[in-house]
Design a protein around this motif. Structure first.
Motif, PDB file in Angstrom:
ATOM      1  N   LEU A  36       0.983  -1.319  -0.055  1.00 42.36           N
ATOM      2  CA  LEU A  36       0.097  -0.032  -0.016  1.00 42.36           C
ATOM      3  C   LEU A  36       0.909   1.327  -0.016  1.00 42.36           C
ATOM      4  O   LEU A  36       1.856   1.284   0.827  1.00 42.36           O
ATOM      5  CB  LEU A  36      -0.658  -0.065   1.086  1.00 42.36           C
ATOM      6  N   THR A  37       0.580   2.155  -0.810  1.00 37.48           N
ATOM      7  CA  THR A  37       1.143   3.503  -0.775  1.00 37.48           C
ATOM      8  C   THR A  37       0.054   4.459  -1.133  1.00 37.48           C
ATOM      9  O   THR A  37      -0.468   4.400  -2.270  1.00 37.48           O
ATOM     10  CB  THR A  37       2.432   3.743  -1.834  1.00 37.48           C
ATOM     11  N   ASN A  38      -0.188   5.380  -0.318  1.00 38.11           N
ATOM     12  CA  ASN A  38      -1.174   6.443  -0.307  1.00 38.11           C
ATOM     13  C   ASN A  38      -2.439   5.877  -0.559  1.00 38.11           C
ATOM     14  O   ASN A  38      -3.322   6.331  -1.308  1.00 38.11           O
ATOM     15  CB  ASN A  38      -1.065   7.459  -1.561  1.00 38.11           C
ATOM     16  N   GLY A  39      -3.018   4.672   0.038  1.00 36.94           N
ATOM     17  CA  GLY A  39      -4.185   4.092   0.062  1.00 36.94           C
ATOM     18  C   GLY A  39      -4.427   3.179  -1.066  1.00 36.94           C
ATOM     19  O   GLY A  39      -5.442   2.782  -1.414  1.00 36.94           O
ATOM     20  N   GLU A  40      -3.281   3.159  -2.263  1.00 42.43           N
ATOM     21  CA  GLU A  40      -3.521   2.467  -3.307  1.00 42.43           C
ATOM     22  C   GLU A  40      -2.511   0.962  -3.546  1.00 42.43           C
ATOM     23  O   GLU A  40      -1.413   1.072  -2.940  1.00 42.43           O
ATOM     24  CB  GLU A  40      -3.027   3.380  -4.476  1.00 42.43           C
ATOM     25  N   ARG A  41      -2.743   0.034  -3.892  1.00 45.33           N
ATOM     26  CA  ARG A  41      -2.000  -1.281  -3.966  1.00 45.33           C
ATOM     27  C   ARG A  41      -1.202  -1.021  -5.191  1.00 45.33           C
ATOM     28  O   ARG A  41      -1.709  -0.782  -6.397  1.00 45.33           O
ATOM     29  CB  ARG A  41      -3.047  -2.312  -4.006  1.00 45.33           C
ATOM     30  N   VAL A  42       0.290  -1.152  -4.940  1.00 45.16           N
ATOM     31  CA  VAL A  42       1.133  -1.072  -5.811  1.00 45.16           C
ATOM     32  C   VAL A  42       1.803  -2.437  -5.922  1.00 45.16           C
ATOM     33  O   VAL A  42       2.256  -2.754  -4.839  1.00 45.16           O
ATOM     34  CB  VAL A  42       1.891   0.144  -5.875  1.00 45.16           C
ATOM     35  N   TYR A  43       2.304  -2.879  -7.177  1.00 46.57           N
ATOM     36  CA  TYR A  43       2.964  -4.012  -7.238  1.00 46.57           C
ATOM     37  C   TYR A  43       4.419  -3.756  -7.607  1.00 46.57           C
ATOM     38  O   TYR A  43       4.793  -3.050  -8.287  1.00 46.57           O
ATOM     39  CB  TYR A  43       2.253  -4.991  -8.254  1.00 46.57           C
ATOM     40  N   LEU A  44       5.220  -4.711  -7.096  1.00 45.14           N
ATOM     41  CA  LEU A  44       6.535  -4.576  -7.345  1.00 45.14           C
ATOM     42  C   LEU A  44       6.876  -5.049  -8.676  1.00 45.14           C
ATOM     43  O   LEU A  44       6.621  -6.333  -9.032  1.00 45.14           O
ATOM     44  CB  LEU A  44       7.615  -5.207  -6.327  1.00 45.14           C
ATOM     45  N   PRO A  45       7.268  -4.312  -9.872  1.00 45.18           N
ATOM     46  CA  PRO A  45       7.666  -4.685 -10.999  1.00 45.18           C
ATOM     47  C   PRO A  45       8.584  -5.599 -11.255  1.00 45.18           C
ATOM     48  O   PRO A  45       9.724  -5.304 -10.805  1.00 45.18           O
ATOM     49  CB  PRO A  45       7.538  -3.487 -11.836  1.00 45.18           C
ATOM     50  N   GLU A  66       9.899  -0.951   0.200  1.00 50.47           N
ATOM     51  CA  GLU A  66      10.289  -1.020   1.535  1.00 50.47           C
ATOM     52  C   GLU A  66       9.780   0.260   2.209  1.00 50.47           C
ATOM     53  O   GLU A  66       9.459   0.236   3.492  1.00 50.47           O
ATOM     54  CB  GLU A  66      11.689  -1.320   1.763  1.00 50.47           C
ATOM     55  N   ALA A  67      10.108   1.400   1.809  1.00 52.56           N
ATOM     56  CA  ALA A  67       9.621   2.752   2.504  1.00 52.56           C
ATOM     57  C   ALA A  67       8.452   2.652   2.656  1.00 52.56           C
ATOM     58  O   ALA A  67       7.738   3.120   3.857  1.00 52.56           O
ATOM     59  CB  ALA A  67      10.400   3.959   1.681  1.00 52.56           C
ATOM     60  N   ALA A  68       7.592   2.440   1.736  1.00 53.43           N
ATOM     61  CA  ALA A  68       6.117   2.397   1.640  1.00 53.43           C
ATOM     62  C   ALA A  68       5.431   1.369   2.905  1.00 53.43           C
ATOM     63  O   ALA A  68       4.695   1.880   3.362  1.00 53.43           O
ATOM     64  CB  ALA A  68       5.371   2.095   0.356  1.00 53.43           C
ATOM     65  N   THR A  69       6.034   0.273   2.761  1.00 54.33           N
ATOM     66  CA  THR A  69       5.803  -0.565   3.887  1.00 54.33           C
ATOM     67  C   THR A  69       5.770  -0.212   5.260  1.00 54.33           C
ATOM     68  O   THR A  69       5.331  -0.451   6.074  1.00 54.33           O
ATOM     69  CB  THR A  69       6.374  -2.091   3.512  1.00 54.33           C
ATOM     70  N   PRO A  73       0.446   2.174   8.101  1.00 51.51           N
ATOM     71  CA  PRO A  73      -0.227   2.190   9.345  1.00 51.51           C
ATOM     72  C   PRO A  73      -0.514   0.617   9.463  1.00 51.51           C
ATOM     73  O   PRO A  73      -0.687   0.286  10.713  1.00 51.51           O
ATOM     74  CB  PRO A  73      -1.035   2.974   9.477  1.00 51.51           C
ATOM     75  N   ARG A  74      -0.912  -0.118   8.388  1.00 46.51           N
ATOM     76  CA  ARG A  74      -1.342  -1.356   8.593  1.00 46.51           C
ATOM     77  C   ARG A  74      -0.164  -2.364   8.181  1.00 46.51           C
ATOM     78  O   ARG A  74      -0.417  -3.600   8.115  1.00 46.51           O
ATOM     79  CB  ARG A  74      -2.231  -1.608   7.517  1.00 46.51           C
TER      80      ARG A  74
END
Length: 100
Positions: A36-45, A66-69, A73-74
């Protein structure tokens, strides 16, 4: 980002995990389930495959995940234990376990 790390370096999941101090399973989770980043699910390309067929990931993409993880908060991410390389080179002595 670690000093001296090439942001465009292509690494396997194990190499990226070692560079970011996380587990290889977490790197694969970022790729398959996303983060999750800014409430959106992003995948590692995926940045390609090596000669063995293992997935390669860019270091910069892994550092962003890693920074987004870490900021999420979750996040239930626990830091990986620092590896004791001297202990890994030593073979366990089974004779010590049987001595009473």
């Amino acid at each position: 980002m670690r000093p001296g790390a090439n942001p465009d370096a292509k690494l396997t999941a194990a190499q990226l995990a070692l560079a970011l101090n996380v587990t290889p399973q977490l790197v694969n989770t970022w790729h398959t389930d996303g983060y999750l980043t800014n409430g959106e699910r992003v995948y590692l390309p995926e940045a390609g495959r090596n000669w063995k067929g293992h997935r390669l990931f860019r270091y910069l993409d892994g550092a962003k995940a890693e920074a987004a993880t870490r900021q999420s908060p979750r996040s239930f991410r626990k830091p990986c234990a620092v590896r004791d390389w001297d202990a890994l080179d030593r073979k366990p002595s089974h004779a010590d376990a049987w001595v009473s």
